[in-house]
Write an enzyme that holds these catalytic residues in place. Structure first.
Site, short mmCIF file in Angstrom:
data_model
loop_
_atom_site.label_atom_id
_atom_site.label_comp_id
_atom_site.label_asym_id
_atom_site.label_seq_id
_atom_site.Cartn_x
_atom_site.Cartn_y
_atom_site.Cartn_z
N CYS A 111 0.97 -1.36 0.17
CA CYS A 111 -0.06 -0.07 0.26
C CYS A 111 1.21 1.04 -0.05
O CYS A 111 1.45 1.48 -0.90
CB CYS A 111 -1.22 0.19 1.00
SG CYS A 111 -2.16 1.08 0.90
N HIS A 213 -3.97 -4.86 0.56
CA HIS A 213 -3.29 -5.26 2.05
C HIS A 213 -3.32 -6.68 2.38
O HIS A 213 -3.89 -7.13 2.83
CB HIS A 213 -3.62 -4.65 2.87
CG HIS A 213 -2.98 -3.04 3.48
ND1 HIS A 213 -2.81 -3.07 4.44
CD2 HIS A 213 -3.93 -1.82 2.40
CE1 HIS A 213 -2.49 -1.80 4.19
NE2 HIS A 213 -3.31 -0.86 3.74
N GLU A 215 -1.22 -8.89 4.12
CA GLU A 215 -1.64 -9.17 5.64
C GLU A 215 -2.80 -9.14 5.99
O GLU A 215 -3.10 -9.74 6.89
CB GLU A 215 -0.85 -8.57 6.05
CG GLU A 215 -0.60 -7.15 6.32
CD GLU A 215 -1.31 -6.20 4.99
OE1 GLU A 215 -1.46 -4.72 5.80
OE2 GLU A 215 -0.83 -6.19 4.44
#
Length: 252
Positions: A111, A213, A215
């Site tokens: 990001c 994102h 994660e």
């Protein structure tokens, strides 16, 4: 086998603690470290420091995390009213990106990390993405975490090789994106509205930069093979660690 050392950048925030309100702290969501560790990496957190070269000389891999906007003056634009910026973080992460490339250190940029990388190598950003079906105005936390849109992956890209498909669904927790790619970075993923969702570098440098994102889209307890992006990143860092024994670090 010794785990490769992965540095992850932090976000300077002001939080309430037992020592008082608004205390400065270098923070990072636990979801960043969990998949790196699950893939076999050892994590160290990186607050801004003047010792960029000393840090890079000890790392096997670098993850540029998400966070606040890069100051628009870094790419010739005007700051937005009401936005806060962290010039020390900007300078630190730009130096990290450039140093990682010179050394060939594997880099995963998430990001803001993608935006930092693009600026570091001479590209520009959209200060605020036009609102579309795929990119709505910034929302509350629950809505942001639930927001999804499809992307198209370029044939032959590292990401397409990892995910095994040209189309996938990603989250969207950003209001900025690449405007003009840096000269030696090339887009490899796009949202239906044309927003660049990932870039890769020319040559053999192990570099992945994604606007979403990843994660926040995996269970931190999943096995490494279930999170191909983190697995590939840590694998590249492990290869670098094998080529650069610990005794040699700090002497380059």
């Amino acid at each position: 086998m010794t785990r490769p050392l992965i540095g992850i950048t932090t976000w300077r925030r002001f939080i309430d603690t037992d020592l008082g309100a608004g205390r400065p702290a270098h923070t990072l969501g636990a979801e960043y470290a969990a998949p790196v560790e699950a893939a076999g990496g050892a994590v160290v957190l990186l607050p801004p420091t003047a010792g960029v070269d000393d840090v890079l000389d000890r790392l096997d891999g670098l993850l540029l995390s998400g966070g606040e906007d890069v100051h628009p003056s870094r790419y010739g634009a005007e700051p937005q009213e009401g936005k806060t910026y962290d010039p020390s973080r900007d300078g630190f992460e730009i130096a990290l990106a450039r140093g990682a490339r010179r050394r060939g250190i594997p880099l995963l940029a998430v990001c803001r990390g993608l935006q930092v990388s693009n600026v570091a190598f001479g590209g520009t950003l959209l200060v605020d993405i036009p609102h579309t079906e795929d990119h709505q105005p910034v929302r509350g936390a629950d809505q942001q975490l639930a927001a999804r849109h499809p992307i198209r992956l370029a044939d032959g890209s590292r990401l397409a090789d990892l995910y095994g498909t040209r189309h996938r669904i990603v989250n969207t927790i950003h209001h900025q994106s690449i405007a003009v790619p840096a000269p030696d970075l090339h887009p490899v993923a796009w949202a239906p509205d044309g927003i660049v969702e990932a870039v890769e570098a020319d040559g053999d440098w192990p570099f992945w930069a994604v606007q979403w994102h990843p994660e926040k889209m995996i269970d931190p307890d999943e096995a490494a093979e279930e999170m191909p992006l983190f697995a590939a990143f840590v694998s590249a860092a492990r290869e670098r660690a094998a080529e650069q024994p610990a005794a040699e670090k700090g002497t380059r």
